[in-house]
Design an enzyme around this catalytic site. Structure first.
Site, mmCIF file in Angstrom:
data_model
loop_
_atom_site.group_PDB
_atom_site.id
_atom_site.type_symbol
_atom_site.label_atom_id
_atom_site.label_comp_id
_atom_site.label_asym_id
_atom_site.label_seq_id
_atom_site.Cartn_x
_atom_site.Cartn_y
_atom_site.Cartn_z
ATOM 1 N N SER A 49 -36.187 -8.182 -66.989
ATOM 2 C CA SER A 49 -35.066 -8.511 -67.872
ATOM 3 C C SER A 49 -34.863 -10.015 -68.075
ATOM 4 O O SER A 49 -34.190 -10.411 -69.013
ATOM 5 C CB SER A 49 -33.773 -7.889 -67.344
ATOM 6 O OG SER A 49 -33.394 -8.493 -66.127
ATOM 7 N N HIS A 90 -29.201 -12.698 -63.988
ATOM 8 C CA HIS A 90 -29.056 -12.865 -65.434
ATOM 9 C C HIS A 90 -28.395 -14.191 -65.764
ATOM 10 O O HIS A 90 -27.849 -14.859 -64.893
ATOM 11 C CB HIS A 90 -28.256 -11.706 -66.050
ATOM 12 C CG HIS A 90 -29.065 -10.458 -66.227
ATOM 13 N ND1 HIS A 90 -28.508 -9.273 -66.611
ATOM 14 C CD2 HIS A 90 -30.392 -10.214 -66.076
ATOM 15 C CE1 HIS A 90 -29.454 -8.348 -66.687
ATOM 16 N NE2 HIS A 90 -30.607 -8.896 -66.358
ATOM 17 N N ASP A 115 -24.419 -7.580 -70.537
ATOM 18 C CA ASP A 115 -24.419 -6.732 -69.345
ATOM 19 C C ASP A 115 -23.192 -5.849 -69.166
ATOM 20 O O ASP A 115 -23.017 -5.279 -68.094
ATOM 21 C CB ASP A 115 -24.557 -7.612 -68.094
ATOM 22 C CG ASP A 115 -25.909 -8.274 -67.996
ATOM 23 O OD1 ASP A 115 -26.810 -7.896 -68.753
ATOM 24 O OD2 ASP A 115 -26.053 -9.174 -67.152
#
Length: 172
Positions: A49, A90, A115
């Site tokens: 990701s 992230h 998210d």
């Protein structure tokens, strides 16, 4: 070959050496946790990701001691979601407000959307206390050992067996 088993004193020394190795590793982990102010100062990237910034298997080093500086947009952070055990790596894409109660929205570089679906039920944003640390360094692909051990549990048994065999057969 099994002379270490015949001599109880040598077997005890080998067992103590193995215990010292394990306790040293534990103390180093706890020391890093105190220095970085992070419960998990080193994490492994488990998914794609965050590509191209980080690849699956990269080992990330975290820092959580930015007392004077606020968390900013663009910063890559590792955070925990309530009710889930696996930390997520992230980038912060939006920030609302200032200080420790600022609301943060994150997104993986390789993901289409933010998210919000990953957050706990009823949670729309992260706050500073959800963040384990900010990424300040990494080593590419070193974490693949961790991924292999988690995806193939039989490898753990093989590795522990080999380590035990080395301890028993080791000569001083």
């Amino acid at each position: 070959m099994l002379s270490g088993l015949a001599n109880p004193r040598q077997a005890a020394v080998q067992l103590m050496n193995f215990g010292l190795i394990l306790s040293t590793a534990f103390m180093m982990w706890k020391g890093l946790s105190v220095i970085t102010d992070s419960p998990s100062p080193i994490v492994v990237v488990l998914s794609g990701s965050m590509e191209p910034a980080f690849q699956r298997g990269d080992l990330l080093f975290l820092w959580n001691r930015n007392v004077l500086a606020e968390t900013s947009v663009g910063e890559i952070v590792v955070y925990n979601v309530k009710g889930k055990d696996i930390p997520i790596v992230h980038r912060i894409v939006r920030k609302f407000g200032k200080g420790p109660e600022a609301k943060l929205l994150t997104k993986g570089d390789n993901n289409v959307s933010d998210d919000t679906e990953l957050y706990a039920s009823g949670q729309d944003y992260l706050v500073r206390k959800d963040i384990i640390g900010s990424v300040f360094a990494y080593i590419p692909f070193v974490g693949y050992v961790t991924i292999l051990l988690s995806e193939h549990p039989w490898l753990k048994t093989v590795m522990l067996g080999l380590m035990g065999l080395v301890v028993v057969l080791q000569r001083e």
